[in-house]
Motif scaffolding. Structure first.
Motif, short mmCIF file in Angstrom:
data_model
loop_
_atom_site.label_atom_id
_atom_site.label_comp_id
_atom_site.label_asym_id
_atom_site.label_seq_id
_atom_site.Cartn_x
_atom_site.Cartn_y
_atom_site.Cartn_z
N GLU A 68 1.06 -0.92 -0.01
CA GLU A 68 -0.06 -0.02 -0.24
C GLU A 68 0.81 1.34 0.05
OE1 GLU A 68 -3.33 0.33 2.78
OE2 GLU A 68 -2.74 -1.29 3.70
N ILE A 69 2.16 0.95 0.26
CA ILE A 69 3.10 2.59 0.68
C ILE A 69 3.36 2.75 -0.86
CG2 ILE A 69 5.32 3.10 1.44
CD1 ILE A 69 4.73 1.33 3.86
N GLU A 70 3.17 4.16 -0.89
CA GLU A 70 3.54 4.97 -2.11
C GLU A 70 4.46 6.29 -2.16
OE1 GLU A 70 -0.53 5.99 -3.27
OE2 GLU A 70 -0.87 4.12 -4.35
N LYS A 71 4.93 6.55 -2.95
CA LYS A 71 5.90 7.66 -2.89
C LYS A 71 6.90 7.69 -1.62
CE LYS A 71 2.24 10.32 -4.92
NZ LYS A 71 1.33 11.62 -4.70
N GLU A 72 7.39 6.61 -1.49
CA GLU A 72 8.32 6.36 -0.51
C GLU A 72 9.66 7.26 -0.54
OE1 GLU A 72 9.91 2.76 2.68
OE2 GLU A 72 8.92 2.43 0.58
N ASP A 73 10.18 7.64 0.45
CA ASP A 73 11.51 8.57 0.43
C ASP A 73 12.24 8.54 1.62
OD1 ASP A 73 13.35 10.41 -0.90
OD2 ASP A 73 12.61 11.87 0.11
N VAL A 74 13.49 8.10 1.56
CA VAL A 74 14.46 8.11 2.65
C VAL A 74 15.52 9.45 2.60
CG1 VAL A 74 15.97 6.84 4.26
CG2 VAL A 74 13.91 5.77 3.13
N ALA A 75 15.52 10.17 3.68
CA ALA A 75 16.43 11.18 3.21
C ALA A 75 17.19 11.59 4.75
CB ALA A 75 15.79 12.36 2.58
N LEU A 76 18.61 12.03 4.49
CA LEU A 76 19.20 12.40 5.78
C LEU A 76 18.70 13.73 6.37
CD1 LEU A 76 22.88 11.71 4.57
CD2 LEU A 76 21.60 10.36 6.01
N GLY A 77 18.33 13.57 7.65
CA GLY A 77 17.81 14.90 8.16
C GLY A 77 18.51 15.61 9.10
N GLY A 78 19.85 15.78 8.79
CA GLY A 78 20.74 16.38 9.59
C GLY A 78 21.89 15.80 10.08
N GLY A 79 21.92 14.91 9.67
CA GLY A 79 23.44 13.92 10.07
C GLY A 79 23.02 13.09 11.02
N LEU A 80 22.52 13.16 12.10
CA LEU A 80 22.05 12.34 13.31
C LEU A 80 20.74 11.62 12.96
CD1 LEU A 80 23.14 14.47 16.50
CD2 LEU A 80 24.46 12.53 15.12
N SER A 81 20.04 11.99 12.05
CA SER A 81 18.65 11.58 11.90
C SER A 81 18.42 11.44 10.26
CB SER A 81 17.52 12.39 12.60
OG SER A 81 17.56 13.77 11.75
N VAL A 82 17.30 10.49 9.97
CA VAL A 82 16.82 10.34 8.73
C VAL A 82 15.16 10.61 8.72
CG1 VAL A 82 16.14 8.24 7.12
CG2 VAL A 82 18.58 8.06 8.33
N VAL A 83 15.01 11.03 7.71
CA VAL A 83 13.58 11.43 7.44
C VAL A 83 13.03 10.37 6.50
CG1 VAL A 83 11.83 13.10 6.69
CG2 VAL A 83 13.93 13.95 7.97
N PHE A 111 16.12 -1.08 11.65
CA PHE A 111 15.01 -0.60 11.20
C PHE A 111 15.31 0.22 9.90
CE2 PHE A 111 11.67 2.31 10.41
CZ PHE A 111 10.62 1.87 10.45
N LEU A 112 16.13 1.06 9.99
CA LEU A 112 16.69 1.96 8.82
C LEU A 112 17.22 0.94 7.71
CD1 LEU A 112 18.50 5.02 10.83
CD2 LEU A 112 16.25 4.95 9.66
N MET A 113 17.62 -0.15 7.93
CA MET A 113 18.38 -0.76 6.78
C MET A 113 17.05 -1.60 6.18
SD MET A 113 21.50 -3.04 8.93
CE MET A 113 21.34 -4.10 7.74
N GLN A 114 16.01 -1.76 6.84
CA GLN A 114 14.69 -2.04 6.23
C GLN A 114 14.09 -1.04 5.30
OE1 GLN A 114 13.02 -5.17 6.46
NE2 GLN A 114 14.68 -6.01 7.36
N ILE A 115 14.31 0.06 5.53
CA ILE A 115 13.44 1.11 4.61
C ILE A 115 14.44 1.49 3.84
CG2 ILE A 115 11.75 1.59 6.75
CD1 ILE A 115 13.54 4.31 6.98
N GLN A 116 15.65 1.22 3.64
CA GLN A 116 16.48 1.75 2.82
C GLN A 116 16.67 1.11 1.51
OE1 GLN A 116 19.99 3.05 4.77
NE2 GLN A 116 18.95 5.16 5.32
#
Length: 116
Positions: A68-83, A111-116
């Motif tokens: 169901e997930i559409e328009k998925e995007d993973v971006a660095l959010g300032g070095g210590l976080s991911v958006v 978790f981050l490895m699962q979404i990237q």
């Protein structure tokens, strides 16, 4: 609230299934009923657990199939976080995920490895 694996276990136990990984995140979506969330993910589903203000209980949850997930995007959010952004069920979601929370060990990274 002190963040520990035991705390995460207690809150996620009713919602976890085989192969799920989890992380603590901050919701930045207008559709969110709480800013503090726990995200659970496996190959089939994404579950969002909304926490109360004191982070002592789950006040609501949503589950989406990964298909169901559409328009998925993973971006660095300032070095210590991911958006992590995505759309599902007619709603737009945006989560800020801190890369490392020491008491949780490798859970954030897994978790981050699962979404990237």
């Amino acid at each position: 609230m002190l963040i520990t694996k035991k705390w995460m276990d207690r809150l996620t136990r009713p919602y976890r299934s085989q192969g799920m990984v989890r992380c603590l995140a901050e919701s930045q979506s207008m559709d969110s009923i709480s800013s503090k969330v726990i995200l659970l993910i496996n190959e089939k589903n994404v579950t969002i657990l909304f926490l109360n203000f004191f982070q002592t209980k789950v006040i609501d949850h949503l589950t989406y199939e990964r298909a169901e997930i559409e328009k998925e995007d993973v971006a660095l959010g300032g070095g210590l976080s991911v958006v992590w952004r995505f759309s599902a069920g007619g709603k737009k979601w945006r989560f800020r995920i801190i890369k490392k929370i020491i008491p949780l060990g490798d859970e954030q990274r897994e978790f981050l490895m699962q979404i990237q």
